[in-house]
Structure formats: C-alpha cells, structure tokens
Design a protein around this motif. Structure first.
Motif, mmCIF file in Angstrom:
data_model
loop_
_atom_site.group_PDB
_atom_site.id
_atom_site.type_symbol
_atom_site.label_atom_id
_atom_site.label_comp_id
_atom_site.label_asym_id
_atom_site.label_seq_id
_atom_site.Cartn_x
_atom_site.Cartn_y
_atom_site.Cartn_z
ATOM 1 N N GLU A 159 3.141 -66.285 29.991
ATOM 2 C CA GLU A 159 4.261 -65.443 30.384
ATOM 3 C C GLU A 159 3.858 -63.974 30.383
ATOM 4 O O GLU A 159 2.927 -63.570 29.698
ATOM 5 C CB GLU A 159 5.440 -65.664 29.438
ATOM 6 C CG GLU A 159 6.003 -67.078 29.489
ATOM 7 C CD GLU A 159 7.242 -67.223 28.623
ATOM 8 O OE1 GLU A 159 7.630 -66.227 27.973
ATOM 9 O OE2 GLU A 159 7.817 -68.324 28.598
ATOM 10 N N LYS A 160 4.577 -63.197 31.162
ATOM 11 C CA LYS A 160 4.285 -61.772 31.274
ATOM 12 C C LYS A 160 4.570 -61.074 29.957
ATOM 13 O O LYS A 160 5.702 -61.114 29.457
ATOM 14 C CB LYS A 160 5.134 -61.159 32.393
ATOM 15 C CG LYS A 160 4.768 -59.720 32.715
ATOM 16 C CD LYS A 160 5.567 -59.228 33.902
ATOM 17 C CE LYS A 160 5.166 -57.809 34.290
ATOM 18 N NZ LYS A 160 5.950 -57.329 35.469
ATOM 19 N N TYR A 208 -2.163 -59.567 29.140
ATOM 20 C CA TYR A 208 -1.806 -59.378 30.550
ATOM 21 C C TYR A 208 -2.839 -60.042 31.463
ATOM 22 O O TYR A 208 -2.495 -60.574 32.519
ATOM 23 C CB TYR A 208 -1.696 -57.887 30.881
ATOM 24 C CG TYR A 208 -1.025 -57.655 32.213
ATOM 25 C CD1 TYR A 208 0.360 -57.525 32.281
ATOM 26 C CD2 TYR A 208 -1.751 -57.584 33.408
ATOM 27 C CE1 TYR A 208 0.996 -57.324 33.488
ATOM 28 C CE2 TYR A 208 -1.124 -57.393 34.616
ATOM 29 C CZ TYR A 208 0.253 -57.257 34.648
ATOM 30 O OH TYR A 208 0.886 -57.077 35.860
ATOM 31 N N TYR A 261 -1.965 -63.623 31.599
ATOM 32 C CA TYR A 261 -0.786 -63.811 32.455
ATOM 33 C C TYR A 261 -1.163 -63.726 33.933
ATOM 34 O O TYR A 261 -0.758 -64.570 34.743
ATOM 35 C CB TYR A 261 0.268 -62.747 32.120
ATOM 36 C CG TYR A 261 1.252 -62.493 33.239
ATOM 37 C CD1 TYR A 261 2.263 -63.402 33.526
ATOM 38 C CD2 TYR A 261 1.144 -61.343 34.032
ATOM 39 C CE1 TYR A 261 3.153 -63.176 34.563
ATOM 40 C CE2 TYR A 261 2.024 -61.113 35.070
ATOM 41 C CZ TYR A 261 3.025 -62.025 35.337
ATOM 42 O OH TYR A 261 3.898 -61.802 36.375
ATOM 43 N N TYR A 262 -1.971 -62.724 34.294
ATOM 44 C CA TYR A 262 -2.310 -62.536 35.699
ATOM 45 C C TYR A 262 -3.207 -63.669 36.208
ATOM 46 O O TYR A 262 -3.067 -64.115 37.355
ATOM 47 C CB TYR A 262 -3.003 -61.191 35.908
ATOM 48 C CG TYR A 262 -3.093 -60.801 37.366
ATOM 49 C CD1 TYR A 262 -1.985 -60.274 38.018
ATOM 50 C CD2 TYR A 262 -4.270 -60.981 38.091
ATOM 51 C CE1 TYR A 262 -2.045 -59.933 39.362
ATOM 52 C CE2 TYR A 262 -4.338 -60.646 39.437
ATOM 53 C CZ TYR A 262 -3.217 -60.116 40.055
ATOM 54 O OH TYR A 262 -3.274 -59.794 41.398
ATOM 55 N N ASN A 317 -0.911 -66.399 37.200
ATOM 56 C CA ASN A 317 0.225 -66.154 38.091
ATOM 57 C C ASN A 317 -0.079 -65.298 39.317
ATOM 58 O O ASN A 317 0.858 -64.919 40.030
ATOM 59 C CB ASN A 317 1.361 -65.480 37.298
ATOM 60 C CG ASN A 317 1.903 -66.345 36.184
ATOM 61 O OD1 ASN A 317 2.761 -67.182 36.391
ATOM 62 N ND2 ASN A 317 1.392 -66.133 34.970
#
Length: 393
Positions: free
Chosen positions: A266-267, A282, A285-286, A289
């Motif tokens: 999750e962000k 981060y 997350y990236y 996603n």
C-alpha cells in the motif's frame, strides 16, 4: 551578443526558406496543417478520469454508548472481507445525532461494503439517519431513513425498525458482532467515481507540436534520409517506452487487477516515524503498482515460455519437454526428493508408523475408518518429460 547572432541567424534562415518555397516545402506545410487539425481532434476527444481522493463514507447516527465502529471494503480482486481492508474509529457518544467519516484508500475497485455497528455489548440499539459514499462533491446513498433508500442487508443479530432504528440483539450463545452489508455495488461506485474531463490546452499542444515539426523539416531536413527517419523514430519510441507506465498510471488506464498471490504493498504516508524507512516503503509500493505492470508481467511470462522455453518463476517451476511443467528447486523440497537427500531414518519411520497405528486405533473406537495413502511425484511418473537440468538419483 552570441545569442542575438544565433537568433538573427535562425530568423534569416527561416525567411530565406519561406521566400524560396519549393515543392517539398509546400507539401510539408500542407502536411503540417492536416497534422494540426488531426492532432487537435484526437486530443480533444480524449477524456481522462479526474482524481479527487480520498473517497469516504459518512455516517450520521445517534447512539447511547461509546463504541468502536468499523467499515470493511472489499476490492474487486478479493472474495472476502479482511482486517487489512478496513477502517475503524472509536466514537464517543453524545446521545444526540452526530456524523463521523471513514476515509477509504486510493482505490477505484471496491465492490462490497460492510458496516460493523460497534463492539460494545451495552449498545442495545443505534439510530442511523444516513450512510453515504462521498467523492468529489458527489454522493452515493447507501441508507437514508427519511427517503427509505437502503442498500444494506442486516445480519442475524440486527433488526431494523422504523426510521432507521436498529436493535442489536444477537441470538443466545452467538458472538456479538452486529453489522450491515451491501451486495455488489461496483457499478454504482465506479459510476460515482468516474468523472471524465478533457485534456487541457489541447489546441496549444497541437500547435506547438506541429510548428516544431514543421520548423525542423524546413530548416534542417529538407531532404529526409531513411537513416534519419529511423533514428528519429527509434529515439521517440524509446522515450515513449520510458513514459508509457507513467502515462498509464497518470490517466488511470490500468485494470488494477491483483495478479499476485499476496496483498500488494500500500502507498505509505510520510510522517515523523518513518522518515528513514519511507524511501524503501515507497519503492515497494511503486514496484507493485506502477502503470502497465500486469501487462508487462504477462508479456514477460509468455516470452520466456513460448520463445525461450523457461519458467517465469524458475525457483518453483521448470519447463520440460513438450511444454510439460514440473515443480523444481526447494519448492516442496523437490530437489531433496530427487537427490534422495531427505530420506527418513529407521527411527523416524518407526515413530511415524506407530503414530498412524495409534491414531487408527483411537478412531476405530468411534467407528471411524482411517486410511493413509502415499502417492508418487509427477517426476517419477513422467521422467521422460523432465527438463535436462533435473535428474533423479
């Protein structure tokens, strides 16, 4: 002085070209006009989804006891509710009507919602006036006591009376967990969130692109060569590949489907407690996603399988002859099995057998038949199709 000389030289060169228009220049000018109107029409017709996160659920209710309320949201990629997809708030009772808000995550794929009516068993009833989803000044009413709108169902421990009065009375010997839940509302939810707007400055963008191309052709490429065209195209194509995931993510064009057998990262939210760990969070997350990720993963797996005859997860599976797939590596201890490095000792075999006999005897007292079956691995049944890197000792 050099800048002024360069500018005057550019203007002089352009003036010379325009004064000596030949057939090629006229064709380039007409082509630019056609390109401008075509590009402008394409950009004008493109619509993008305007984001205004976060969507939220607003509840207006009256209750007599302090309590913790929870909203569960089920994404399209899931089949059941989980604590990871929930938002909870502890609300103090004011014994009068009050509103509280549950902010949902940056997700556009929610299909079902469950609203838990508290955990305090002293909370005998709660009067709900309204429950609605809100996003970008637009609302989706889930429950409204005044108008009679109700997309919720009640569980066996909740009874709905008139004017939104819910009595919380679970059956005897039942776990206290009163809640309301919806059917699939993904269509209404997506419709509420899907606000489309046009691309800004489409005429200006079309004009700048067309003028830049025209100046390039007139000033530097009066005679376009095949090699120049190839290099220009290759450069543009390479830049497009680099920008494509960003474009997919920015315009929200990805399906958002979770192809992993796990929850995606999750962000993260930057705060004083995670300043050091935030870059890594981060990045995780990236990596899970970024735009066009699912399509790239599928494409990579197909290329490996169809062209190179290899698995996209070599640590767990290998491709054998005629497209046969075998478990490999340490997954399920396949390597140890094939190399016979994990054979049981006589003591372990005797202990295991005694345990089976004891369990069988205990079950027979209740007239239950006990059977123990052992089956061979696929590798021993079809060894002729195994890949060369795998051998049975």
């Amino acid at each position: 002085m050099k800048n002024e000389e360069s500018s005057s030289g550019l203007i002089h060169a352009l003036s010379f070209r325009l004064k000596n228009l030949n057939r090629f220049s006229i064709v380039a000018l007409l082509g630019s006009i056609i390109l401008f109107f075509t590009l402008e029409w394409i950009l004008r017709s493109i619509e993008i989804t305007k984001e205004a996160y976060p969507p939220k659920i607003v509840v207006t209710a009256t209750f007599n006891e302090d309590d913790a309320f929870t909203v569960y949201y089920m994404p399209n990629s899931e089949s059941q509710y989980s604590d990871e997809q929930s938002v909870s708030h502890y609300i103090r009772s004011k014994k009068k009507e009050q509103s509280f808000v549950f902010n949902l995550p940056d997700s556009r794929l929610i299909k079902k919602i469950r609203f838990d009516l508290g955990r305090n068993e002293m909370q005998k009833e709660i009067e709900i006036k309204q429950v609605y989803l809100s996003y970008d000044n637009r609302d989706l009413i889930l429950f409204d006591a005044k108008t009679g709108v109700n997309l919720f169902h009640v569980d066996h421990g909740v009874t709905l009376h008139k004017k939104g009065r819910f009595v919380l009375d679970p059956p005897n010997n039942s776990y206290y967990d009163p809640y309301l839940y919806t059917d699939d509302i993904s269509a209404q939810y997506s419709s509420m969130l899907g606000r489309k707007v046009g691309l800004p400055f489409h005429t200006l963008v079309s004009f700048i692109c067309t003028l830049s191309l025209l100046l390039y052709v007139l000033l530097f490429q009066q005679r376009l060569r095949l090699r120049t065209i190839f290099y220009s195209f290759a450069s543009c194509f390479f830049v497009a590949i680099l920008l494509f995931p960003f474009i997919i993510e920015f315009f929200n064009l990805s399906s958002g489907e979770n192809l992993e057998k796990r929850a995606l990262a999750e962000k993260p939210v930057l705060n004083k407690n995670n300043l050091v760990a935030y870059p890594k969070l981060y990045e995780n997350y990236y990596n899970d996603n970024f735009g066009f990720r699912n399509e790239l993963v599928k494409l990579g797996a197909k290329i490996k399988y169809n062209i190179f005859g290899s698995s996209s997860i070599p640590s767990k599976a290998s491709i054998g002859k005629d497209g046969w797939i075998f478990l490999s590596g340490s997954f399920y201890h396949v390597t140890e099995d094939l190399q016979r490095s994990n054979l049981f000792t006589k003591h372990t075999l005797d202990s295991t057998l005694n345990n089976w006999i004891q369990k069988k005897s205990e079950l027979e007292k209740d007239s239950i038949q006990f059977y123990k079956a052992v089956w061979p691995d696929k590798h021993y049944i079809y060894p002729e199709f195994m890949p060369r890197i795998m051998t049975i000792l």
